[in-house]
Structures are given as C-alpha cells and as structure tokens.
Design an enzyme around this catalytic site. Structure first.
Site, short mmCIF file in Angstrom:
data_model
loop_
_atom_site.label_atom_id
_atom_site.label_comp_id
_atom_site.label_asym_id
_atom_site.label_seq_id
_atom_site.Cartn_x
_atom_site.Cartn_y
_atom_site.Cartn_z
CG ASP A 294 -1.82 1.17 1.29
OD1 ASP A 294 -2.53 1.40 0.31
OD2 ASP A 294 -1.82 1.87 2.32
CB THR A 296 -1.15 5.95 2.42
OG1 THR A 296 -1.52 6.66 1.24
CG2 THR A 296 -1.17 6.89 3.61
CG ASP A 554 -1.38 2.26 7.06
OD1 ASP A 554 -2.14 2.04 6.09
OD2 ASP A 554 -0.86 3.36 7.28
#
Length: 808
Positions: A294, A296, A554
């Site tokens: 991912d 971010t 996250d």
C-alpha cells in the site's frame, strides 16, 4: 444500570483464548512420537538399562520448546483483538460520557461519530448519513449505510455520518467477541518447513508398526526362537534392540532444532522491533516472490500535508467553505488537512450535509444563504465528480456564474487535475452547486456543478523506501504498489522511490474475468483507485499464478488483503483490526526492517534444509537396517546408548550449530524433495556399509557381540562424519571448525576408558577393525560421489526466477 451490572449484562469479555496453558501442554506433550519415546524410556528404566535411555532428554527438550513457543504466541495474540476501542461514547442522563468499553451495558445509548469503532451490537435509532465499514466482520468491502431500525455490529468502523444506537448485545454475546475468539485462536501460518516435516512424520508413523514387528521377530529368532528366548530370558536384550531401532527411526532432534531455529529467529527480529505473530512466519518472507504494498504508510510517511490552492473560477465564500470542510467533526484525514490553512470562524450555518463516502469519494454541504456566493459546496475527487461523456457535459453549465464570466471546461479541469496528480500530489476539487440531492439519492451528485478550485496535498516518501525496494528488486522479488489514490499520483510516488514506472493502472478498469485479471496483474506494477475488495482479488489473482504473495498495509481497508496474502505485514500505524490479521508487525514502522526479516527467513530455511539431510539420512538408514537385519534374523547392531553417542557427534551437536549459523542462500522451492534426494541414497550407503561389516564379522571367528557393535559404531561414525561434511558445504571457517571438532571428539572419545565403559565399546580385533575402517572409507567415498551429483542436480546458489517482477 446497576441492575444490569448485577445481572452480568456488561460488555466485559472473559479473558480466554482457544487453548489454555494446559491444552497447549497437552498438545505438545501427548503426541504419537512422544508416546513412543516415553514408553521406550520407561521400559528401559524398568529393565534397569538407564544408560540406554539418554534419548529421553531430547524428547523432553522438544516438548519444552514446543510449549514455550506456542505459549509465547498465545500471549502475543491475547494482546490483539478485533475490538480495541479504549473508550465508548454513551448518552446517559441527557449527557454524553466517555467510558471504558467494558462498562457499556445493555440498553446504553451509543453516540456514533466518524472514526469510532463500535463497541457493542446496537440498533440504530437516529441516522444522519451513517455508514459503517464491516469488511473485517462480513468480508463485504463496501461501506454499509445504516438507517434507523437497522443494526450495527461491534468491531465495525463508522466511516461517514453520525447517529445514535441502543445496545442490544454485550460481552461474549456480541459479534466482535465471537470474532475475537476466532481471531485469537492459535493458528498455523503456511510453512513449507513445517508442512514437509509433518509429511515425513506421517510417513514414519505408517511404517513404525510393521518395522517393529520385523525387528522383534528378527531379534527373537537370532536368539533361538520365541520359546527359547522367553525361557532363557533372552527377550530382554531383544526388547532393547527393538527400542534402539524404533528410537533411531524417529528424527526427534529435527523437530527440536526446527523449533529452536524458529524461536531464535523470532527473538532476533523482536530485538529489531519486528513482532512475529506466529514463529513459523519467520520463513515466510524468504519464500515470497511478489511483494504488494500500500502506498500510504508503506512508501510514504502516512500523513498528508496541505500543499496549495489552484483557482479555477473562484466564488465568494469558497475559503469559508474549505474552513468548514476542514473543521467538520466527521471530516476524513485529507479534508482535516485544510484546517491548517483555513480557519473556521463558525459563521456558516449548515442546513444539510452529505458526509464523505469511500464509495462515492465526495462530500457536500448546504449553508444558509450566503451573499453573492454558492449555497452548496461539493468537495471530492475530480474524476469522480466530472465524468467525461455527453450525458453529463451539461452539468458543467453553471447555474451560478463566476464573477468574471469564465466557465472552466470539464476537459480542462480534468487535464489540470491529472497533471497535478502525475506530479505526485493528491488532488481534490471544490465545486459550487444549486443544492444537495434529496435524502434518498445521496449517491448522486447535484444536477449542476461549478468548478471553483483544485486543492493539492502532498505526501513525504519514507527515507528508507528507495533502498528497501532496490534490495527486493535485486533479490528477484516482484513489486506491486496498490493504492486507493489516483494512479498518476501513485506512479509519481513510485518514481520518487526509484521504481521505473511510466504510468499507473486505474483499478476502475480492472477486468472481472479472473484470467484477464491475472494477466493485468502480471504486466503492471502500479495500481490506483483500488477498492478493498479489489485488493483481495488482486492478491488472489497473483496466488493463482503460483506466486507466494506478501502484502503490507496499515488501514482497515487493507485487512482483507493482508488476511488473504501468504504473509500479511502491518505497519506500526496500522488499525488494531489490521494488526490482528497480520503475521508480522513492524513495531517502529520502519520499512527497511524487511530485508532483515528476509535474511532471517533465508537462514531458517537454508539451515533447516541442511540439518534435515542429516536427520533424514539417519531415519533412512535406521529403517533400512532394522528391516534388513530383521529379515536376515540378525541382532540389531547397536545399543540405544551407542546410537545416542554416534547421533550426538555426527548429527545432534553439529546440527545445533549449523541451524543457527548465518546462511544467505536464496530460497528455492522443493525443500523436502532436495533433502530426500540426498538423504535416501546416503542412508542406503550407510546401510550397505554396515551390512557388509556385519556379514564379514562372523568370518573373523573370535569377535564378541560387543566388539561387533563397537566396529559398527566406528563405521557408522566415519560415514556419518562424511555426511556431515557433505551437507556443510560450501565449507567456511565456522562450518569447517564444526566438522573438525566433531571428528576430533570422536577420536578422543573412542579412546577414553570412561566413555568405553559407559557406552560398552571395546577395541575390535585387528581384522574386524580393518574391515570397519574399510567399510567406513568405502561408505564415505559413496557419500562423496553422491554429494557431487547432488550439487550438480541442485545447485545451492541457483538462478533467481523473477516471476511477476514487472518493470513497466
């Protein structure tokens, strides 16, 4: 409330896991092989042969390591639960109170806001655009709208809107508690090492009984038959020979060293702030050939900073509107960044609002009449608000003319937004409108929009991202960047961290056909506008192509993909639900920890493969000797204590050091096949050497059974040390030192009177001694030939197969 507390209708959940300490102890101690070893140990003690019961120490050590390993994992998992909201917001006596989740009682009124994790199952009483993310609970990726009369489940996340809900189920009866019980259950990660060893153990379990019957009959017949052996008491040494053969077949030390290697790897990683949720996951990253990330929080620091305003056709009041969007309690993380540049003075009075939704990717608000400006404002992703087709082109004809009469064209706005996104900036569009859609059509944009300004936000790439990605590319690991942002923005970030990417793939164009999806995944590296459900589908597509996939993330929206991946990796900033399903957590959030995890995994896999060749060779020759000697009706050539002596010097002690030494060899599939390809011929070579020696022994005419056993120990030790030198290659200083130390220890031990007395070893007569040395040398020569053939067939530093490592 007191009455409900007395009746136990609180949100307290029993602090239990799926397996108690007693259950863990029972599962690791009361196994088939421990039963065999324990029974053999007790029999030898009853027979007064305690010297032959040394193998019991290995069994006890193995059980202790297993209990400690699982108990450690249990304690780690106990700290993680799907429900991890420390406080709940409840309405009592007309006022909102924040209380511990355990103090919530049935019939409490929950005040729900965006970002809250729901703490108990509740029925919605009031809803204003209330949407919850139930992806971790139900597997449905899309946010679910909740109107009055519907239920919200504990463990879900409020992602938009607000509302009130009355608690209907608490404690162990709530949905999250039942899910938490499942999540806390001790589960086993997919481990090639453990799967291979379990397969070997099943094979051994099937052959033990028939081999035991062959050995027992052979021992009895070699002592004059059943009647004679029983009447003369010869059944005692026959039973000792049976026990020796059975214990030799079971590779107890291999299971022990595998547990030790996993445990030591996990402890090493823990010192570097890497939490391994289940110790077998240490090997996981070493087997991975595609790493999905991912953007971010993985490639970037995770926080957004407001960058700039790019005016299109400003209208009065746009700055106050942006200030309201930034200060609004239910604003998402991107909108909240506006509060640093635009201060809300509270002058605007909203009459109606539509909260942000990850599905529609826009939010809106209508204010009481504002002089000369728009009453309604929409803030969202440009490509979601401005659709390039003839049917919606009329939408851009403004009902509220710009002060200078300029009408920005849709294509120009989208082009400018695309250029900003391509430079690595996250882009939002602020537009004026007539009015918000009716309550039942909140998914639809207003009938006409007037673009006012483009807003840009920037992310800071992680300082460790470039070097870490370079490392994985060098190691032949394919990289896939999967994000919900604009693909052009994601591609720009990828270029800033050193990846050769021309453009990103827009996930809204992903094919639904599984085969076509697999092809797209193989040929592209960067993907934008990906939904949580698509993330999971993309991981599954790579797995169908035979890849071993790791996934980092996250957010709660990453939980499904992390759970599906072969190895889920959560960052320190991850949501509690995401950490709960991950196998590995980077506690300090440092992406550059992953090469260290890879190194530990490689060491575990390569070293366990190395020592498994030692133990499986022993299993093969022990089985072959037991069967052949039993069929020939010869006595088993070793006492249990003598096998403990040879095993310790040629397998057990050196294997312990080899299992923990650095080993950077790259992972290659087929661990068990390579081990067996060496172990089976090596074991047969040992068997042939010992059969030759024992066939020759009667020809000497004067050798006692103790001398024949001693000669067999010498032959076995010589061939065993040659096997040790073969599996230790390539020999560096440390591995050479281990081989030389074991050889020297053998020479010294065989000549120590105390050792000779304890292990019942004596010097064979000259002819038998020469025969033992000759058989040992011939066996060693056979092992050397085997090692060279094996090295050519399975090169230890084989070429790296770069599957799925797209560079476009």
């Amino acid at each position: 409330m007191a009455t409900r507390v007395e009746r136990g209708l609180t949100n307290r959940v029993p602090d239990t896991t799926s397996r108690s300490l007693w259950q863990i102890f029972r599962a690791n101690v009361f196994t088939l092989f421990n039963a065999i070893v324990g029974t053999s140990f007790l029999l030898l003690l009853l027979l007064g042969q305690w010297q032959d019961a040394l193998f019991g120490l290995a069994a006890v050590s193995n059980a202790v390591i297993g209990v400690v390993e699982e108990y450690r994992a249990k304690k780690s998992l106990d700290r993680l639960a799907v429900l991890n909201a420390p406080l709940a917001r409840v309405l009592r006596e007309g006022q909102i109170h924040e209380i511990a989740t355990a103090d919530v009682v049935e019939d409490d009124l929950l005040a729900l806001r965006a970002g809250d994790q729901i703490t108990a199952d509740a029925a919605v009483l009031e809803s204003s655009g209330l949407e919850v993310d139930e992806s971790l609970l139900t597997g449905e990726a899309d946010p679910v709208g909740k109107d009055a009369g519907t239920e919200v489940l504990s463990g879900s996340i409020v992602v938009a809107g607000h509302g009130n809900a009355r608690v209907v189920r608490v404690g162990s009866a709530s949905f999250a508690s039942r899910l938490t019980a499942d999540a806390r259950r001790f589960s086993l990660v997919n481990s090639e090492i453990r799967n291979s060893l379990n397969r070997v153990m099943r094979w051994i379990a099937w052959i033990l009984l028939p081999v035991a019957l062959i050995v027992l009959n052979g021992e009895i017949q070699a002592r004059g038959g059943w009647q004679t052996a029983i009447s003369a008491g010869a059944w005692t040494p026959a039973l000792v020979g049976l026990i020796a053969s059975m214990i030799a077949i079971v590779p107890l030390g291999l299971v022990l060293l595998t547990s030790v290697a996993f445990a030591v790897g996990g402890l090493r990683l823990a010192k570097h702030n890497v939490l391994i949720q289940e110790l077998a996951a240490v090997e996981g990253l070493a087997r991975v050939d595609v790493l999905c990330m991912d953007k971010t929080g993985t490639l970037t620091e995770g926080g957004l900073v407001f960058d700039a305003v790019h005016p299109l056709a400003p209208q009065p009041g746009w700055e106050q509107a942006l200030a309201w969007f930034g200060a609004e309690p239910e604003a998402n993380a991107t909108a909240r960044c506006l509060s640093t540049a635009f201060e809300d003075d509270g002058g605007l009075q909203p009459v109606r609002s539509v909260p942000f939704s990850s599905a529609r990717k826009w939010s809106g608000v209508s204010f009481k009449g504002s002089a000369g400006g728009a009453r309604t404002w929409i803030l969202g992703a440009p490509e979601m608000m401005l659709v390039q087709d003839d049917d919606t082109a009329a939408r851009l004809k403004p009902s509220i003319p710009a002060p200078d009469g300029a009408v920005p064209r849709q294509s120009d706005v989208l082009r400018q937004a695309g250029e900003l996104a391509a430079s690595g900036l996250r882009t939002l569009l602020l537009a004026g409108a007539d009015q918000l859609p009716a309550n039942g059509t909140v998914e639809q944009l207003p009938a006409s929009l007037h673009p006012v300004a483009l807003l840009t936000f920037r992310e800071q790439p992680r300082s460790d991202a470039r070097q870490t990605l370079k490392f994985f590319r060098t190691e032949g690991v394919g990289l896939k960047i999967i994000s919900g942002d604009d693909p052009r923005t994601v591609a720009a970030i990828a270029r800033r961290v050193g990846l050769e990417v021309t453009e990103g793939f827009d996930a809204r164009s992903l094919p639904e056909d599984p085969l076509h999806l697999e092809e797209v995944m193989e040929s592209n590296m960067v993907f934008g506008r990906v939904t949580p459900a698509q993330k999971r589908a993309m991981v599954e597509a790579l797995q169908r192509r035979g890849h071993t996939v790791a996934m980092t993330g996250d957010g709660v929206n990453d939980a499904l993909a992390l759970k599906t991946a072969d190895l889920g990796i959560a960052m320190d900033s991850a949501a509690p639900a995401t950490k709960a399903v991950a196998r590995l957590v980077l506690l300090d959030g440092r992406f550059d920890r992953l090469p260290g995890v890879l190194a530990e995994g490689r060491q575990v896999i390569a070293n366990i493969e190395r020592v498994s060749s030692l133990f499986l060779s022993k299993t093969v020759y022990a089985t072959a000797i037991a069967v052949t000697f039993g069929l020939l009706q010869w006595t088993f050539p070793f006492l249990p204590r003598q096998l403990s002596f040879t095993d310790g010097l040629t397998i057990g002690i050196p294997a312990f050091f080899l299992a923990l030494m650095p080993n950077p060899r790259r992972y290659q599939p087929g661990f068990l096949r390579r081990s067996l390809w060496f172990s089976v011929p090596a074991g047969l070579i040992v068997t042939a050497a010992l059969l030759t020696l024992n066939a020759f022994a009667p020809l000497t005419g004067t050798a006692t059974s103790e001398q024949v056993s001693s000669a067999s120990v010498l032959t076995l030790s010589m061939v065993g040390l040659w096997i040790l030198s073969a599996v230790s290659r390539p020999l560096n200083a440390a591995r050479l030192a281990v081989v030389l130390a074991m050889s020297a220890s053998l020479l010294v031990a065989l000549n120590l009177p105390l050792v000779q007395e304890f292990f019942l070893l004596s010097r064979p007569p000259g002819g038998l001694l020469l025969a033992a040395v000759a058989c040992g040398a011939a066996g060693g020569l056979g092992v050397e030939v085997l090692a060279r053939v094996h090295a050519r067939a399975f090169p230890r530093q084989g070429p790296v197969v770069k599957r799925g490592s797209s560079r476009t």
